[in-house]
Design a protein around this motif. Structure first.
Motif, PDB file in Angstrom:
ATOM      1  N   LEU A   1       0.831  -1.201   0.000  1.00  0.00           N
ATOM      2  CA  LEU A   1       0.000   0.000   0.000  1.00  0.00           C
ATOM      3  C   LEU A   1       0.867   1.252   0.000  1.00  0.00           C
ATOM      4  CD1 LEU A   1      -2.782  -0.963   2.589  1.00  0.00           C
ATOM      5  CD2 LEU A   1      -2.962  -0.967   0.090  1.00  0.00           C
TER       6      LEU A   1
ATOM      7  N   GLY B   1      -2.196   9.373  -3.786  1.00  0.00           N
ATOM      8  CA  GLY B   1      -3.216   8.344  -3.629  1.00  0.00           C
ATOM      9  C   GLY B   1      -4.593   8.956  -3.502  1.00  0.00           C
TER      10      GLY B   1
ATOM     11  N   GLU C   1      -7.476   5.130  -0.605  1.00  0.00           N
ATOM     12  CA  GLU C   1      -6.176   4.499  -0.404  1.00  0.00           C
ATOM     13  C   GLU C   1      -5.505   5.012   0.861  1.00  0.00           C
ATOM     14  OE1 GLU C   1      -4.892   3.571  -5.022  1.00  0.00           O
ATOM     15  OE2 GLU C   1      -4.704   5.605  -4.240  1.00  0.00           O
TER      16      GLU C   1
ATOM     17  N   ASN D   1      -7.230   3.427   3.829  1.00  0.00           N
ATOM     18  CA  ASN D   1      -6.807   2.026   3.900  1.00  0.00           C
ATOM     19  C   ASN D   1      -5.414   1.900   4.495  1.00  0.00           C
ATOM     20  OD1 ASN D   1      -9.170   1.032   2.767  1.00  0.00           O
ATOM     21  ND2 ASN D   1      -8.392   1.171   0.679  1.00  0.00           N
TER      22      ASN D   1
ATOM     23  N   SER E   1     -10.266  -1.409  -1.542  1.00  0.00           N
ATOM     24  CA  SER E   1      -8.829  -1.140  -1.574  1.00  0.00           C
ATOM     25  C   SER E   1      -8.088  -2.141  -2.444  1.00  0.00           C
ATOM     26  CB  SER E   1      -8.248  -1.171  -0.155  1.00  0.00           C
ATOM     27  OG  SER E   1      -8.315  -2.479   0.392  1.00  0.00           O
TER      28      SER E   1
ATOM     29  N   ARG F   1     -10.452   2.532 -10.939  1.00  0.00           N
ATOM     30  CA  ARG F   1      -9.235   1.723 -11.062  1.00  0.00           C
ATOM     31  C   ARG F   1      -9.005   1.302 -12.514  1.00  0.00           C
ATOM     32  NH1 ARG F   1      -9.715   3.418  -6.661  1.00  0.00           N
ATOM     33  NH2 ARG F   1      -8.768   5.091  -7.894  1.00  0.00           N
TER      34      ARG F   1
END
Length: 371
Positions: free
Chosen positions: A33, A136, A140, A143, A280, A315
Motif C-alpha cells: 500500500l 493516492g 487508499e 486504507n 482497496s 481503477r
C-alpha cells in the motif's frame, strides 16, 4: 494468425478461455500500500506541458501556472529530523514546526476538467525522490491508516515533501475527521499537501464540491490551503463522438477470446463479487488485465453496489483498461434518483470514465472481427 502478425492487443490464440474477475480474490500487504502511493499508470507520463487547457477557460491556464510555481517551491529532499523548507521554499527552524500560511493547494472543479492530470503533474514536477512524495486517493489513504495504524502512518509519511490526495471523500464524517487529523500532523512535520475532492451528500449544484465546503469540512486545516478553481466541461467528451452502442453477447465473447489477457464476466455476477472484495483491492483485482469484457450490463440495483462500481471504474480508468460490454449503455447504469442524489458527482464521473474506456474497447471489437 501467427504471433508476429497478431494485431496489437490481440492474442495469437483466439480459442483460449479468457480470465474471470470473479475468480480473483487478491490480497494486498500493508507495505505494498505504501509502495504503490504513486500516480496510477494512466498518469505516468502526464506533465504540466501535456495538459491542454480549454481556450475558453482561462482558469485552466492559470492553474497550470500556479501549480508549477508551487512545485518549484518544494525543491530539495530532506532527511528525517533535518530542518525543512517551507511551502514557498523558505527555510524554517526546527523549533517552528507549524508555520502560518498555506501549506497546501485544493483543486476545485467539476469532473473531467483534468484535476487528476494536474495533481499527478504536480507530483512529477516536485523536485524530490519518488520515495519522498506520495500520491493516492482518499480511499487508499484511509486504507493505509487501517493497515498501519494512525501513528505509524504519521511516521511513514512525515518525511515526505508532498502528499497528493485525489478524490477527497467527504461522504463519511468519521473518515473526514480521521484524515483531517492525519493531515494536520503531517503539516506540522513539514509535508505540503494537494487535494481534489468529491461532493458532499445533498450538494448538487454543478456536480462539483465547492472549495468553501471543502475548507469548512477540514476545519482547522482550512487556513493551510489555497483554493484553485478550474472551470470547464468534461474533456473526455470535448469534441469526441458519443459513446459506442453496446455490443451483442457474441461480439463481447469473441473479443474476450481474441484479446490478450482479457477478462470475461457477466455483469450481475461481477457486481456480486465486488461485494466480497474490499475496494482497496480493486486495483489488484484488475492487475494484468488487458481488457474487461462484460455481458448483460444493466442498471445497478442499489446505492452500495453503485458506489463499489464507481471505485472499479476509477481503477480501470487509472490503468487504461479498455471495456467491451453488451446490455444497457453506460449512461443507464444509475437511476435518476441516484443521479440527483448526494453521490451524483461520483456517478457522473463513473459514466464519463467508462465511456472513455468503451471507446478504447470498440477498437478491440473491430480488430477481433477482422475489420
Amino acid at each position: 494468425m501467427s504471433s508476429s502478425s497478431a494485431a496489437p492487443g490481440l492474442s495469437p490464440a483466439t480459442d483460449r478461455a479468457p480470465q474471470s474477475l470473479c475468480a480473483r480474490e487478491p490480497r494486498v500487504p500493508a507495505d505494498r500500500l505504501v509502495a504503490e502511493m504513486v500516480p496510477p499508470p494512466r498518469f505516468d507520463s502526464v506533465r504540466f506541458d501535456t495538459y491542454v487547457p480549454d481556450p475558453g477557460q482561462p482558469s485552466q491556464t492559470e492553474a497550470v501556472r500556479v501549480l508549477a510555481e508551487f512545485a518549484a517551491g518544494l525543491g530539495g529532499a530532506h532527511p528525517a529530523g533535518a530542518p525543512r523548507r517551507g511551502f514557498l521554499g523558505f527555510g524554517r527552524p526546527k523549533a517552528h514546526r507549524s508555520p502560518a500560511g498555506p501549506r497546501g493547494v485544493y483543486l476545485d472543479g467539476g469532473y473531467g476538467v483534468g484535476k487528476t492530470h494536474l495533481l499527478a503533474s504536480l507530483w512529477h514536477a516536485t523536485p524530490a525522490e519518488p520515495a519522498l512524495k506520495a500520491f493516492g486517493t482518499f480511499v487508499e489513504l484511509t486504507n493505509l491508516v487501517g493497515a498501519l495504524g494512525f501513528q505509524q502512518t504519521v511516521r511513514t509519511l512525515s518525511g515526505h515533501r508532498l502528499l497528493c490526495i485525489d478524490e477527497f471523500e467527504l461522504d463519511d464524517p468519521g473518515d473526514t475527521v480521521l484524515v483531517s487529523s492525519l493531515l494536520g500532523r503531517l503539516v506540522d512535520e513539514g509535508v505540503a499537501l494537494a487535494a481534489t475532492s468529491n461532493t458532499l451528500p445533498g450538494k448538487l449544484g454543478e456536480g462539483r464540491f465547492a472549495s468553501a465546503d471543502f475548507l469548512r469540512e477540514i476545519q482547522g486545516l482550512s487556513a493551510r490551503f489555497r483554493a484553485l478553481r478550474i472551470d470547464g466541461e468534461d474533456y473526455r467528451h470535448r469534441g469526441l463522438p458519443e459513446a459506442p452502442r453496446p455490443f451483442t453477447d457474441e461480439q463481447v465473447t469473441r473479443t474476450a477470446s481474441a484479446t490478450a489477457d482479457a477478462s470475461l464476466d457477466a455483469f450481475p455476477q461481477l457486481l456480486d463479487h465486488l461485494a466480497k472484495v474490499h475496494p482497496s483491492r480493486y486495483g489488484a483485482l484488475t492487475e494484468g488485465i488487458g481488457a474487461v469484457c462484460l455481458t448483460r450490463v444493466r442498471a445497478v440495483p442499489d446505492q452500495s453496489t453503485a458506489l463499489r462500481l464507481v471505485v472499479l471504474a476509477d481503477r480501470l480508468y487509472d490503468r487504461e483498461v479498455p471495456v467491451v460490454a453488451s446490455g444497457s449503455p453506460f449512461d443507464q447504469l444509475f437511476s435518476e434518483e441516484m443521479l440527483n442524489g448526494g453521490y451524483r458527482k461520483k456517478y457522473f464521473r463513473a459514466i464519463s470514465r467508462l465511456t472513455a474506456l468503451a471507446r478504447d474497447g470498440k477498437k478491440l471489437v473491430g480488430a477481433a472481427a477482422g475489420d
